[in-house]
Design an enzyme around this catalytic site. Structure first.
Site, PDB file in Angstrom:
ATOM      1  N   TYR A   1       0.862  -1.192   0.000  1.00  0.00           N
ATOM      2  CA  TYR A   1       0.000   0.000   0.000  1.00  0.00           C
ATOM      3  C   TYR A   1       0.890   1.231   0.000  1.00  0.00           C
ATOM      4  O   TYR A   1       1.874   1.309   0.749  1.00  0.00           O
ATOM      5  CB  TYR A   1      -0.908   0.033   1.228  1.00  0.00           C
TER       6      TYR A   1
ATOM      7  N   GLU B   1      -3.162   7.647  -4.267  1.00  0.00           N
ATOM      8  CA  GLU B   1      -3.270   6.398  -3.510  1.00  0.00           C
ATOM      9  C   GLU B   1      -3.109   5.225  -4.464  1.00  0.00           C
ATOM     10  O   GLU B   1      -3.845   5.111  -5.445  1.00  0.00           O
ATOM     11  CB  GLU B   1      -4.623   6.302  -2.802  1.00  0.00           C
TER      12      GLU B   1
END
Length: 442
Positions: A166, A253
């Site tokens: 992530y 993101e």
């Protein structure tokens, strides 16, 4: 500032924290002063939508142009285009991904019964899946109960991924600059991971004037647990940061930021947000805005420079000033009602904007009454009155309208309303107005 206004309205309404009115208004006042300092056009400085969000396929193209590794993919808007795209990819299997502006697509569900908005399928099955996905509505944890329309699917090459991480960059108010967030586990909900294993998430605040140092980049790469070439991994992190800064992003993101079997980092899925205040610098990017993914009422309000945020109540609100609008929502709740929206017409609204505000409010079928609460300073009460009269006559309003006016030109405004012959409910103060609005739909 606009992000915080949106967030405050939604969270404040959701939790009904009436006791915090003073703190909220103080924060809104601070926000208003900041906006006044930072822009020459105050009316355009506040809005329901704080930033532009793009679809995955659009974000991937921008990333590719910035030197970020992305999977090969082709966007398709029709079933025929999807079949052609899969043929061009040329593999036995492809990934077909619904394009909506909400997370949680993989675990979402279409209203037609299809489970999941992302599938790895045989190329021969692309037509079948595209027919079910295109034109459908996908409901996810982040889309709201109504879901989002799927007008585009992305056909992507199936990648041999060894690890999933992530990675994200956000603007952080605490540190006053960009904040890089990285985690060795990706491809899943970062919110759940932050709750169960917060120690796995690293946060690196960056000085926006100098950018990330080599040590900070190395910290991020080590935090991800990348096992490939470290210098190549560092280059990818630098490319993502440069993308964030160069394009005036509010968010980048990447979930997952994956590592293939050769050790290369690949942005397998990404979301990018862009600051609306920088639209004049990035017209090519902002031209890609997909209004079908936004609340049509908020889209219409933006065209009229009105500050509108849709809620889930049944009493429409039209107020001047963010603080007064928040207070009006609270008083409605205190009297047993539920506000249908936040709507600040600002201090310089014209008659045409007032009419447009009524059109937007009444376009919500849940609205059973309208409360107009104006404390005139820069905004003159007679202008509001003229707008109310014109809107009432042209729109043939079928719901009760409660009007409370006070301030500049209030007597002239009240006289115009009285002489209009319209069936309006007048109120002496805010509490009286809220009481009458709730009673009108009881």
């Amino acid at each position: 500032e606009r992000f915080w206004l949106d967030l405050l309205v939604r969270e404040h309404h959701h939790h009904h924290k009436i006791t915090s009115i003073k703190a909220i208004i103080m924060l809104i006042s601070t926000f208003a002063r900041a906006v006044t300092r930072q822009t020459r056009v105050a009316a355009s400085a506040v809005g329901g939508i704080r930033n532009l969000n793009l679809h995955e396929y659009q974000s991937a193209q921008i990333m590719k142009e910035s030197g970020v590794n992305v999977p090969f993919g082709i966007a398709a808007h029709t079933v025929e285009d999807a079949v052609k795209a899969a043929a061009e990819i040329g593999d036995d299997q492809v990934v077909i991904k619904s394009q909506i502006l909400a997370g949680g697509r993989g675990l979402g569900k279409f209203t037609n019964g299809l489970q999941g908005g992302v599938h790895i399928i045989d190329t021969k099955d692309v037509k079948e899946y595209a027919e079910k996905m295109l034109g459908g509505t996908l409901v996810t944890k982040q889309s709201g109960a109504a879901g989002k329309p799927v007008n585009t699917v992305l056909l992507a090459k199936k990648m041999a991924l060894a690890k999933e991480f992530y990675f994200a960059i956000f603007m952080d108010r605490a540190s006053g600059g960009p904040l890089i967030i990285a985690c060795s586990e990706g491809g899943t909900s970062i919110e759940d991971l932050a709750e169960s294993s917060p120690e796995k998430i690293i946060k690196v605040p960056v000085n926006i004037t100098t950018g990330p140092t080599e040590e900070q980049i190395e910290t991020v790469v080590n935090g991800l647990g990348a096992s490939g070439d470290k210098e190549s991994a560092k280059d990818q992190i630098k490319a993502l940061y440069n993308l964030f800064v160069d394009n005036d992003c509010t968010m980048v993101e990447v979930n997952p930021l994956a590592e293939d079997t050769d050790g290369n980092l690949i942005a397998a899925d990404a979301k990018i947000g862009f600051d609306d205040n920088a639209e004049f610098r990035h017209k090519d990017i902002f031209d890609q805005r997909d209004h079908s993914q936004e609340d049509p009422r908020e889209v219409a309000a933006a065209k009229w420079d009105l500050n509108y945020i849709g809620l889930d109540g049944n009493i429409g609100c039209m107020v001047n000033g963010a603080g007064l609008a928040m207070s009006t929502m609270d008083i409605i709740s205190l009297n047993g009602g539920s506000p249908a929206n936040f709507l600040d017409v600002g201090g310089g609204a014209k008659v045409e904007q007032i009419k447009a505000a009524f059109e937007i409010i009444t376009s919500d079928p849940a609205v059973k009454a309208i409360l107009v609460n104006i404390f005139g300073g820069i905004m003159k009460c007679d202008i509001i009155a003229e707008g109310i009269i014109e809107a009432s006559r042209e729109l043939d309003l079928k719901v009760p309208v409660v009007v409370r006016l006070e301030g500049t030109n209030v007597e002239r405004g009240k006289k115009l309303l009285e002489e209009s012959g319209l069936d309006l409910i007048t109120a002496d103060d805010l509490d009286d107005a809220a009481t009458k609005a709730v009673a009108s739909i009881a």
